[in-house]
Design an enzyme around this catalytic site. Structure first.
Site, short mmCIF file in Angstrom:
data_model
loop_
_atom_site.label_atom_id
_atom_site.label_comp_id
_atom_site.label_asym_id
_atom_site.label_seq_id
_atom_site.Cartn_x
_atom_site.Cartn_y
_atom_site.Cartn_z
CB SER A 78 -0.91 -0.05 1.23
OG SER A 78 -1.86 0.96 1.21
CG ASP A 131 -5.97 -3.34 -3.79
OD1 ASP A 131 -6.77 -2.41 -3.53
OD2 ASP A 131 -4.76 -3.30 -3.48
CG HIS A 156 -5.57 -2.01 -0.08
ND1 HIS A 156 -4.55 -2.02 -1.01
CD2 HIS A 156 -5.13 -1.24 0.95
CE1 HIS A 156 -3.54 -1.27 -0.56
NE2 HIS A 156 -3.87 -0.80 0.62
#
Lengths: 593, 593
Positions: free
Chosen positions: B156, B326, B359
């Site tokens: 991320s 995601d 995610h």
């Protein structure tokens, strides 16, 4: 298609006092009076059965078509679809659109003065449902003298209403069109609703819903809820195209309404804040919360036990449309409506529209949607000639043969039905019912024209696992099996949903095919196999012998097999008992042992 | 794999005073001092080159592995990956994780006392960038005496940091792993950021960021921002599984923290509110805004002119991983990193992990991620035996022939590379460089094991349009062309990206094939064509003659063509000049005329 607008229109108010008893809501509480703001386009006919009812989505209003003054920047929100000569033809239909109960555009809502207290309802406005909205609209319809609804249409939350219309008034509602909708909100959509709800109700000026007499309104909360909702109406890909980082600083089309030290001065920032501001100027926080709650609570599965159960008594034919990039009402949710309707034997045609505009697509990109709606509404208007000759088909010989294999009046599933010619033929010649599955939009539109019921679907993607066991007499897969990635799984599925499957395929063991490969060393091309090796949709090449072997392995009984040959030698080879050489095309009926 | 935890760990603080000059940030402003909270696992070796640096995502902290007390409910946030014998092996590596600059978990941030004023920074905390976070971490690394980074990993926003590490310190950073990241936020993600930013800054208690001495903090705004962000960390399908409507009223695991008259008492409501509350208890609104701003502003394309340009001088080998569901850092954004790295000739392996967790998948589902990271880190640790014999291959004869066709030291693209055996062979025998493309995860993991660079991709889905013109000497498509939906388009693409293409395919015109069809009337099965007609991946069947015809039509020059035959008759047929009958397998080198 004549594209002119219906022209100047006027909103009207339906007003009714319900006295002591009140207008009773689904949760038991009452409203002493109803005001419904509405617009009409076209005229109600003498038999009062040409009404087309438009259900408004969450934040739209009764102004669906035409304009108020010549200076209006925009016409009504669905003007592209509604008007003389348009998909919803005001020369033929009496079109009505009203503002929903609970809203703030003229119909009774939280900001309305409660005649019992002389003050705005505010926090005392009762919880309403989608069903209540529909019941209130029915009051208006009765007031207008409508006896029958030729069609009820709605997109998004309007689709929720259209479904309820069909469920509540099964005899009066003849058709419904459900667009970009679902049997209920997804968990993800509900998650966004929770955030929006909290953002509004936690605005310090919300005051539990009693803010109408205050100087400050919960505008900040409402604007932020709208910014969030607005993102869910667009698609990720659409946003990427609309908002380029490079445009930073340049694009100042949206006046700056709020800024922070953490801004990047990107178009997306001013755009969302502008949308929030614009919304606050035209909408009421209480209305938003009430309508959102009605939407959140809508859930056919919980209310009726199952989606099938919800639809089991409807009398309407259904057109159900989903949008490819809609993630608020995603295609896989919308499809559950179609599956349920199919499984309770209702007439449904489904359409999967390609769009980059996400959920808003049904308001923006109305080209193919308009065509489909137009054909769906037309289908019974242009009277079918009873004596009309069956048109000439490319594969008429197929149809005749298939017609002989199918019992009169049976229920048929046609996979890869194309333009619906076979089903149309079988309906006329053998009185069969049933529907087709087709992946191409042109086929779907042709089927709508012919009044052949069709489901838009790519069999490689999704198969037919949603269809009930034994729900058909025949499943026909005509010249399609060789295009399927997993033909064995599909054949097994056919024999799950139908008592018998009729399979037709080009015989790759045909002598010309063999000859092409044997003598010329090239992959064969023929009338039956007209493609090159690199672009053929026929990715599964099988011979008659292959088919026999497969049926044995899978436990399929071959009830009937016949061979088609045009060439004289083919006919001879087939006649002398070697169809694997002679047959150009094979037609087989199979069942489960 | 030994799964034990690194055990009890302790956070430490790196503190440095920068005097008058201050620690200079990328926007020119300064911080008088830095405190960096960090944890280390394992030992720095004598050459100070075994450091593995973990970059924390937005709201995580320095506690990546181990536990503080035996009563801890949870270990560090990536404990499954970090520990003795785990993917990031603390027996071999010196692992460091620090809390990011601007955060609120011990490193300098808005809530820290500004030594220049004696008060918390609050609204005066300078705007920081991802680059500033990396520079601050470098100060810590220098303080720890680290000379070389064996690997820098981040998921991320941690991926943003890992990329900056490689860009800023090209000589010291040997490898990076980028997980669930992208070259910048999508417009949709930025949209959510705007809403979160406005919700926090418009909280009446935010007070422009100066609230540390106030009784009331902007908790409502921060909680609502978190609820929203939390939805973006999950996937739609994951949420559907997690939150069932039927569980309403039953699931009371999350204490009610807030309620409204519009609630449905669904699990999603209490869950999101609980997440909001929990976050407020552990996070600071100013830190959230600052870190979010750094994330929003990160944009390799704008900063460096192009993603390629950003990476052109890095020295690190890259493992880039995306997650199928995601949608905050969607796979198509992550893939742009891979494409850019390939186009500037960097070493990159890409992995596309299937997950339902959206995610958050990289924090939850670490099985295959762990394997890939482990193999990526191992690859240079188990020293390659220089004298090691080339292993025996199934298709060794292919490899020998292909080896002869490829010039020593050339740059090669291998489409459908499987386990990377061919590239491994060519690297050893012909010193070729290059990479493979493969769709199956097992192939990717095998390639990582062999240190063969590989891109996970389904050629039918995405092709190779992202690769630069003329960037290879050879594109090899070995026994794969017959599995491609549009082989002609792909062959043209091969000759766009490479000077020459080497194509190998089973000859469907081979005499045994013809014989099977001619004599037995069944689609052929052979060593070269071992599948049934209904399950073969070979959907494009071609013969030698078909290939000649195609090359003529498309304007491909056949530079070289050879035929492989095992069967004696095949050899004879080929030898006497009728390879279309004799060849079982064809190997051709083509180029553009």
């Amino acid at each position: 298609m004549h594209k002119s607008s219906i022209g100047p229109v006027e909103p009207k108010d339906f007003v009714k006092d319900y006295g002591e008893a009140g207008f009773v809501l689904e949760n038991g509480s009452t409203l002493p009076a109803l005001t419904i703001r509405y617009e009409t386009y076209g005229k109600l006919n003498a038999t009062a059965d040409n009404a087309v009812w438009i259900c408004s989505p969450l934040t739209a209003d009764a102004h669906a078509a035409g304009w108020y003054t010549e200076n209006d920047k925009k016409p009504g929100w669905w003007d592209e679809l509604i008007g003389p000569g348009k998909a919803i033809d005001t020369d033929r239909f009496f079109v009505v659109c009203s503002n929903i109960l609970g809203g703030c555009k003229g119909s009774t809502g939280p900001a309305t003065i409660n005649p019992r207290t002389g003050k705005p309802y505010g926090s005392t406005f009762p919880i309403i449902t989608i069903g209540d909205m529909v019941h209130a609209q029915k009051e208006l319809a009765d007031g207008l003298g409508i006896k029958e609804f030729y069609c009820v249409l709605g997109g998004s939350m309007g689709g929720f209403q259209a479904m309820k219309w069909a469920i509540y008034y099964p005899e009066q509602v003849k058709r419904i069109v459900i667009i970009a909708s679902s049997p209920r909100f997804s968990s993800q959509a509900l998650g966004f609703e929770v955030v929006a709800r909290d953002v509004i109700t936690q605005d310090p000026y919300f005051n539990g819903g009693d803010y109408y007499d205050k100087a400050q309104k919960p505008d900040v909360g409402l604007a932020n809820a709208r910014k969030l909702a607005h993102i869910t109406y667009l698609s990720a890909i659409g946003m990427e195209q609309k908002f380029k980082r490079a445009q930073a600083q340049e694009n100042k089309s949206h006046a700056v309404t709020y800024s922070t030290p953490f801004d990047l001065n990107l178009p997306i920032e001013s755009y969302l804040r502008y949308q929030g501001k614009k919304f606050v100027d035209r909408f009421d926080a209480n209305s938003y919360l009430h309508i959102a709650h009605a939407t959140d609570a809508f859930d056919l599965e919980t209310e009726y036990g199952s989606i099938e159960n919800a639809f089991k008594d409807i009398g309407a034919e259904v057109l159900n449309v989903n949008l490819s990039t809609d993630w608020l009402f995603p295609p896989h949710e919308s499809r559950r409506i179609t599956s349920a309707l199919l499984n309770v034997g209702k007439s449904v045609t489904s359409l999967e529209l390609d769009t980059q505009f996400g959920h808003d697509g049904f308001l923006i990109e109305v080209g193919e949607l308009g065509k489909a709606v137009g054909r769906f509404l037309d289908s019974k208007i242009i009277p079918q000639q009873g004596t009309q000759a069956v048109p000439v088909f490319h594969e008429e010989s197929d149809f005749k043969l298939l017609g002989k294999l199918v019992k009169e009046g049976s229920h048929v599933l046609d996979l890869g039905c194309g333009s619906g010619d076979l089903l149309d033929y079988l309906a006329k010649k053998k009185k069969v019912t049933g529907f087709g599955i087709e992946k191409n939009i042109t086929g779907i539109l042709d089927c709508l024209e012919k009044d052949v019921q069709v489901i838009q679907r790519d069999l490689d993607d999704r198969g037919i696992s949603d269809l009930k066991d034994g729900s058909f007499d025949y499943a026909i897969i005509n010249r399609t099996i060789q295009e399927i990635r997993d033909p064995v799984a599909l054949l097994n599925e056919l024999l799950r949903v139908a008592k018998k499957a009729i399979v037709t395929f080009p015989n790759f063991g045909h002598w010309t095919t063999r000859g092409s490969l044997m003598l010329h060393g090239r992959m064969p091309k023929s009338k039956e196999l007209p493609y090159e090796w690199y672009d053929t949709p026929n990715i599964r090449l099988l011979t008659v012998k292959d088919f026999y072997t497969l049926c044995k392995k899978e436990g399929f009984r071959i009830e009937n097999i016949s061979f088609q040959s045009e060439h004289t030698l083919s006919k001879v080879l087939t006649a002398i008992g070697i169809p694997n050489f002679g047959a150009e095309h094979v037609i087989a009926t199979i069942s489960k042992k």
